[in-house]
Design an enzyme around this catalytic site. Structure first.
Site, short mmCIF file in Angstrom:
data_model
loop_
_atom_site.label_atom_id
_atom_site.label_comp_id
_atom_site.label_asym_id
_atom_site.label_seq_id
_atom_site.Cartn_x
_atom_site.Cartn_y
_atom_site.Cartn_z
N VAL A 199 0.99 -1.28 -0.10
CA VAL A 199 0.15 0.12 -0.38
C VAL A 199 0.78 0.89 0.32
CG1 VAL A 199 -2.21 1.63 1.90
CG2 VAL A 199 -2.42 -0.75 0.95
N ASP B 163 -7.90 27.04 -42.23
CA ASP B 163 -8.90 27.05 -42.19
C ASP B 163 -9.58 26.55 -43.24
OD1 ASP B 163 -7.37 29.07 -44.00
OD2 ASP B 163 -7.94 30.49 -42.99
N THR C 63 -5.38 12.68 3.43
CA THR C 63 -4.71 13.65 3.19
C THR C 63 -3.97 14.21 2.43
OG1 THR C 63 -3.38 12.70 4.13
CG2 THR C 63 -5.20 13.70 5.96
N ASP C 64 -2.81 12.64 1.41
CA ASP C 64 -2.03 13.88 0.64
C ASP C 64 -3.09 14.04 -0.81
OD1 ASP C 64 -0.29 13.23 2.25
OD2 ASP C 64 0.51 11.51 0.82
N ASP D 204 -1.68 31.14 -39.76
CA ASP D 204 -1.94 31.92 -41.06
C ASP D 204 -2.08 33.79 -40.18
OD1 ASP D 204 -3.00 30.00 -42.26
OD2 ASP D 204 -4.90 30.19 -41.49
N ASP E 258 -6.62 22.32 -46.24
CA ASP E 258 -5.21 22.64 -45.09
C ASP E 258 -5.50 21.43 -43.87
OD1 ASP E 258 -4.40 24.94 -45.53
OD2 ASP E 258 -6.04 25.76 -44.66
#
Ligand code: ATP
Length: 892
Positions: A278, A628, A725-726, A325, A632
Site C-alpha cells: 500500500v 482554415d 490527506t495527500d 496564418d 489544410d
C-alpha cells in the site's frame, strides 16, 4: 419516406410543405417539437454505476480485498472492516473525480456544435445545425459539413466528399434534377447527405431528413464510436503505476523474508507485506492527474482554446514552433477596400467597416464611380464573382461570407451597385489557395454570348492576361505595361495592403468550359487595395513567444510584400522570407535549413504547408499549425497540434484539428501554451510530492523492521494518508498558479519523462528524511504504548507532508518569492488535512477504525517542531541555488 431523389422540385415542396422562401420560424419550431433535434443518437456515456465499478478494477484493490478477507479469517473483523471502508472511500473519491472530469469534457463537446445556414421567413439565418428540421431550405458552401439530407434545387460546381457514407474517396459531382427511383445511394447526384463534406462550389436545397432519419443516422453505430484517447502523460503514469506495483511486490517479499528470518509471526508479516504494498503505490495519483487535466481543458477554454483531443492540452505546453496564418489570426480580418487601381485611374475609397457608405475620390475630388467605365467594370466583376452578401441586422451592418469578398461587396455597394442588377452565373470555378483565383461565367449583357468574370491574386491574373482595358477598349499588355502594373501592385502590397485583382473574358458560345481554357487570354481590369489591420495583441504575443523560446512562422497565401509589411508591424523579421516558389525550388535539406531561420512564408499553398510541417517535425519540433480551408486538413493532421479557426475555419478543417481557436486570435494560442506549461509543471509537482510521501512510508516501515520494531504504520493509516490527506493537498497543488517566468523558459523536451534523474533524487532524499522523522516519532513512545506510538508516526507523517507540500510549490523559488497565500486552495487543503487528522485522533469511532489513540498538545507541538526543518531545508536550498545561479550568470 418517399424516394425524394425521384421527385420533381414541386413534388418535394409539396411533400415537405415548404417553398422558395423556406419555412416560417413558427413552423420550424413546431417541426422541431415533432421531429426532434437534428442529432445522431447521443453517444452512450458510461453510467455512474459503470464508472464507480471501474474503480475496483485494480491490482491494489484486489490485494486490499484479500487482506481484508485474511484479517477477517484470523478474527480481526475491525481491521477487515476498516480496510473495506477505505477501499470504498477510494472508489467514491475516484468516482467523483472521474465523473467531474467527464462532465467538464461533455460540456465542452456541447460547445462544438455545428452551425448551418438556412432560409427562414425568406431570410438567410445562421443557426445551430441541431435546430434544422425537414422542409428547411438549407444553403451549403465549400468546406462545410452537410448538416442533414438535402434535395438540391441549386448547385454551382458542387462537389462533395462522401467517403464517410459510401467509402468513395474521390469528390462526387452534385447537381439538381430528378433521377430514376432505383438509383443507388452512391449515385444520387441530386441529393447531398448528412456527414459528408462540401469540397467545392455551393448549393441549396430542401432538407428531407434529419438526425437518425438521415442515411448517415441509418447506418447507426458509425457515429457511436467514441475515441478513447490517452495522453502521453497518462501513458507515462500507467507505466509508472505498473513499475511501482512490481517494486511493491519486490519490497514486500524481501520484507517478509527478513521478518521470517527474525522469526516474527506469519500474520504480522502478512500485515507488513500489505502495508508495504500500500505504501509503495500512490493510490491518489491517477485521480488527481485526471482531474487536473480536465480542469486544464476548462481553463484553456476560458482562454479561447477549445481542446478537441485531450492529448493536445498536454502537447500545447511543449510547443516549440507555431506556424500561423496571417489573415484573421495575426490580423483582425476586418477588411475594407481603401483604394482601387484601374488602367485609367487610381481612386481612394472612403468609409469604415461594413457600412456601405463612402465616396470614390480621384485627385482629391469625389467622382461617380459608375460613370468611369473601367471602374464600373471592375466593381461589377468583383461583385458577380463573389459569394458574400451584405445584410443589416440588429447589431448594424454585417456581411455573410468571407471578409475579403465582403469588403468587395461593400465597395460595390458604396458605388450603388447591387447583385440584383447583375446577371445570374451559370458556372463557377471555385477559389482555393493553390489556384488563388476564382471564376464565374454568366450570360453577357450585350449581344448574347457569355462573360467569364475572374478575381484573384493580381499577379496571377496578370500572368494569364494578354489585354488590358484602357479608354473603353482592350489594348495589348506589352512588357512595359506589365511592369508598370506589377510596380503598382507592389506599391500597394508593401504598405501592408491586401491586393485583389479582377479580369474578364468574353466567351462566344456555351461550351464544356474548363478552368484551363477559360482562365487564359484574360482582359486585366485592375485591382483593389484592402486594409486588414494587425491585431494589437498579436505583437505582444509574438514577443512573449520569443522569450519563451517558441519560433513563430507566419504562413500566408497572401503577397510576399503584404506579408512582410504586416510581419514588420508585428515585430517578426522578414529576413530570409520564403515564397511558395522558393519552397518548390529548394531541396528538402535546403528547405529544412532555411526554415530554421525564417519567420515569413508567403504565397503558400496547402501542399506547401504539409511539406513544411513534415520538415519541421524531422527537427524534433513540437509544431502547432493553424489552418482554415478544406485543403489544410492534411497539414493539420500532420502537425503535433492542428489548430482550426473557430470563426473562419471550415468544418473540414475543424474535424481534422486537435484544437479549435474560438476567437481565431493568435494571442489565444500563446495563452493556451502558457496554460499548458502551468498544467504540466503542476503535474510534475504533485507527482513528486506524492511519491516522496510513499518513499517516506517505506523507509519508516522497512527501517522499523530492520530495527526489530513492531509494524510502525498499519495499512489503513497508510491508505488514509495516500488517499485522503495527500490527495487533497496534491489536488490543491494542481491549482498552483503559473510561475512568474513560465514564459521565459525554453519549451520542454517532449521526450523527457516527467520524472528525470534529478526528480528521483529529490523524491528519495526528501522521502528518506520524512521516513526517518516518522521512525523517530514512533521510537519515542512505542515501549510505553504501541497505539500511541503508531498515532505519533501516523500524525507525524501527515504533518511532515504538510511542510513537504510547501516545498513542492516551486522547484526553484522559495516561499517568500511566490507568496505564502498565492494558492488559497492549498491553504484550505492544509487546514482541512489538519482538521481531519484531529478528528481521526480524537473521535472514538475513527479511533477504532484507524487504530489511533489520543495525543497531547505537547505531542502535536513536538511533531510540528520535528517537521519544521523539512520546510526550512527546502527553502535554504532554493535560496542558495538561486543566488548561485545569479552569481554564475553575472560572472558569465
Ligand atoms: P492566410 O493564408 O494568411 O489566411 P490569405 O487569405 O491571403 O492568407 P489564401 O486564402 O490562400 O490566403 O489566399 C491566397 C490569395 O488568393 C490571396 O492573397 C488573394 O490574392 C487571393 N484570394 C483570396 N480569397 C479570394 C477569393 N475569395 N477569390 C479570389 N481570390 C482570392
Amino acid at each position: 419516406m418517399p424516394d425524394y431523389h425521384a421527385l420533381s422540385v414541386d413534388d418535394v415542396q409539396q411533400n415537405l410543405g415548404t417553398g422558395r422562401s423556406g419555412l416560417s420560424t413558427a413552423e420550424a419550431e413546431e417541426r422541431l417539437r415533432r421531429y426532434g433535434k437534428n442529432i445522431l443518437r447521443e453517444e452512450a456515456r458510461e453510467t455512474r454505476l459503470q464508472v464507480f465499478l471501474r474503480q475496483f478494477k485494480s491490482i491494489l484493490i484486489i490485494i486490499l480485498i484479500v487482506a481484508a478477507a485474511v484479517s477477517f479469517a484470523v478474527d480481526e473483523p475491525l481491521d477487515a472492516a476498516a480496510i473495506l471502508i477505505i477501499v470504498f472511500l477510494n472508489a467514491i473519491l475516484g468516482f467523483t473525480q472521474e465523473w467531474q472530469a467527464g462532465e467538464a469534457i461533455a460540456a465542452l463537446k456541447k460547445l462544438l456544435v455545428q452551425r448551418a445556414v438556412v432560409i427562414r421567413d425568406g431570410e438567410r439565418r445562421e443557426i445551430d445545425a441541431p435546430g434544422i428540421v425537414p422542409g428547411d431550405l438549407a444553403v451549403v458552401e465549400m468546406g462545410e459539413r452537410v448538416p442533414a439530407d438535402i434535395y438540391l434545387i441549386e448547385a454551382t460546381s458542387l462537389q462533395v466528399d462522401e467517403a464517410p457514407l459510401t467509402g468513395e474517396s474521390a469528390p462526387v459531382d452534385k447537381a439538381p434534377g430528378s433521377l430514376p427511383p432505383e438509383t443507388p445511394l452512391a449515385e444520387r447526384s441530386n441529393m447531398i447527405f448528412a456527414g459528408t463534406t462540401v469540397v467545392n462550389g455551393h448549393g441549396r436545397g430542401y432538407v428531407v431528413a434529419t438526425g437518425m432519419q438521415t442515411e448517415f443516422g441509418l447506418i447507426a453505430g458509425l457515429s457511436q464510436q467514441v475515441e478513447d484517447e490517452t495522453t502521453p502523460l497518462a501513458r507515462q503514469m500507467d507505466r509508472l503505476g505498473r513499475d511501482l506495483g512490481l517494486i511493491a511486490l519486490g519490497i514486500a517479499a524481501i520484507a517478509v523474508v527478513i521478518g521470517l528470518l527474525q522469526q516474527r509471526e506469519l500474520l504480522e508479516m502478512f500485515l507488513v507485506g500489505v502495508s508495504l504494498a500500500v505504501a509503495v503505490i500512490p493510490e491518489g495519483l491517477p485521480a488527481v492527474v485526471t482531474l487536473t487535466l480536465a480542469l486544464g481543458v476548462k481553463n484553456m477554454m476560458q482562454r479561447n482554446c477549445l481542446i478537441r483531443h485531450l492529448p493536445a492540452s498536454e502537447t500545447l505546453g511543449a510547443v516549440s514552433v507555431i506556424c500561423t496564418d496571417k489573415t484573421g489570426t495575426l490580423t483582425r480580418n476586418e477588411m475594407t477596400v481603401v483604394r482601387v487601381w484601374t488602367p485609367e485611374a487610381e481612386v481612394e475609397v472612403t468609409g469604415a467597416g461594413y457600412i456601405p457608405e463612402g465616396e470614390f475620390i480621384l485627385d482629391g475630388a469625389p467622382i461617380d464611380p459608375l460613370a468611369d467605365p473601367g471602374l464600373r467594370r471592375f466593381l461589377q466583376t468583383v461583385l458577380i464573382c463573389n459569394h458574400a452578401s451584405l445584410g443589416h441586422g440588429e447589431e448594424g451592418w454585417r456581411i455573410f461570407g468571407t471578409p475579403t469578398e465582403g469588403a468587395l461587396v461593400v465597395a460595390a455597394a458604396k458605388a450603388g451597385l447591387s447583385r440584383e442588377d447583375l446577371p445570374e452565373p451559370v458556372k463557377e470555378f471555385s477559389f482555393n489557395s493553390t489556384r488563388k483565383r476564382m471564376t464565374v461565367i454568366c450570360p453577357g449583357r450585350e449581344g448574347g454570348g457569355y462573360i467569364a468574370c475572374v478575381k484573384g491574386a493580381p499577379e496571377v491574373l496578370l500572368e494569364r492576361s494578354t489585354l488590358m482595358l484602357r479608354d473603353g477598349s482592350a489594348v495589348p499588355l506589352t512588357d512595359d505595361l506589365r511592369r508598370e502594373v506589377l510596380l503598382a501592385i507592389e506599391g500597394y502590397a508593401s504598405q501592408g495592403l491586401r491586393v485583389l485583382g479582377a479580369a474578364c473574358r468574353p466567351l462566344s458560345t456555351a461550351a464544356d468550359w474548363t478552368p484551363e481554357a477559360v482562365e487564359d487570354d484574360l482582359v486585366f481590369l485592375g485591382f483593389a487595395g484592402i486594409v486588414d489591420p494587425p491585431r494589437p495583441e498579436a505583437a505582444e504575443a509574438i514577443s512573449l513567444c520569443r522569450s519563451a523560446g517558441i519560433d513563430v512562422i507566419m504562413i500566408t497565401g497572401d503577397n510576399p510584400l503584404t506579408a512582410s509589411a504586416i510581419a514588420s508591424v508585428l515585430g517578426l523579421s522578414s529576413e530570409g522570407a520564403l515564397t511558395g516558389a522558393d519552397i518548390e525550388s529548394l531541396s528538402d535539406d535546403e528547405l529544412a535549413e532555411r526554415l530554421r531561420t525564417t519567420n515569413v512564408l508567403s504565397r503558400v499553398t496547402a501542399e506547401h504547408k504539409l511539406r513544411v510541417v513534415d520538415l519541421l517535425s524531422r527537427d524534433r519540433k513540437v509544431i502547432a499549425m493553424t489552418g482554415d480551408g478544406v485543403n489544410d486538413a492534411p497539414a493539420l493532421k500532420k502537425a503535433s497540434i492542428g489548430i482550426a479557426m473557430g470563426i473562419k475555419g471550415t468544418d473540414a478543417a475543424r474535424e481534422s484539428s486537435d484544437m479549435v481557436l474560438v476567437d481565431d486570435n493568435f494571442a489565444s494560442i500563446v495563452a493556451g501554451v502558457e496554460e499548458g506549461r502551468r498544467e504540466y509543471d503542476n503535474i510534475a509537482r504533485f507527482t513528486r510530492y506524492l511519491l516522496s510521501s510513499n518513499v517516506g512510508e517505506i523507509v519508516a516501515i522497512v527501517g522499523g523492521l530492520l530495527l526489530g520494531l513492531p509494524l510502525i504504520l498499519i495499512p489503513v493509516q497508510i491508505l488514509w494518508i495516500n488517499l485522503v490527506t495527500d490527495g487533497f493537498t496534491a489536488l490543491a497543488l494542481g491549482l498552483e498558479p503559473a510561475e512568474r517566468d513560465v514564459m521565459q523558459r525554453r519549451p520542454r523536451d517532449p521526450e523527457e519523462p516527467i520524472l528525470n534523474r534529478n526528480a528521483y533524487l529529490v523524491i528519495l532524499l526528501l522521502g528518506a528524511w520524512l521516513g526517518l522523522l516518522t521512525l523517530h516519532a514512533f521510537l519515542g513512545v512505542y515501549e510505553v504504548d504501541l497505539d500511541r506510538a503508531r498515532t505519533m508516526a501516523f500524525t507525524g507523517l501527515v504533518i511532515f507532508e504538510v511542510y513537504n507540500v510547501l516545498n513542492f510549490r516551486s522547484f526553484r523559488f522559495p516561499l517568500y518569492r511566490i507568496g505564502f497565500f498565492s494558492n488559497p486552495a492549498l491553504i484550505l487543503a492544509i487546514l482541512g488535512t489538519l482538521a481531519l487528522q484531529a478528528v481521526v485522533v480524537y473521535v472514538p469511532p475513527m479511533q477504532i477504525f484507524l487504530g489511533t489513540a489520543p495525543l497531547t498538545l505537547a505531542d502535536w507541538g513536538l511533531l510540528a517542531i520535528l517537521g519544521l526543518p523539512v520546510l526550512i531545508g527546502g527553502e535554504v536550498y532554493k535560496v542558495i541555488r538561486l543566488r548561485a545561479g545569479r552569481a554564475s550568470r553575472a560572472a558569465g
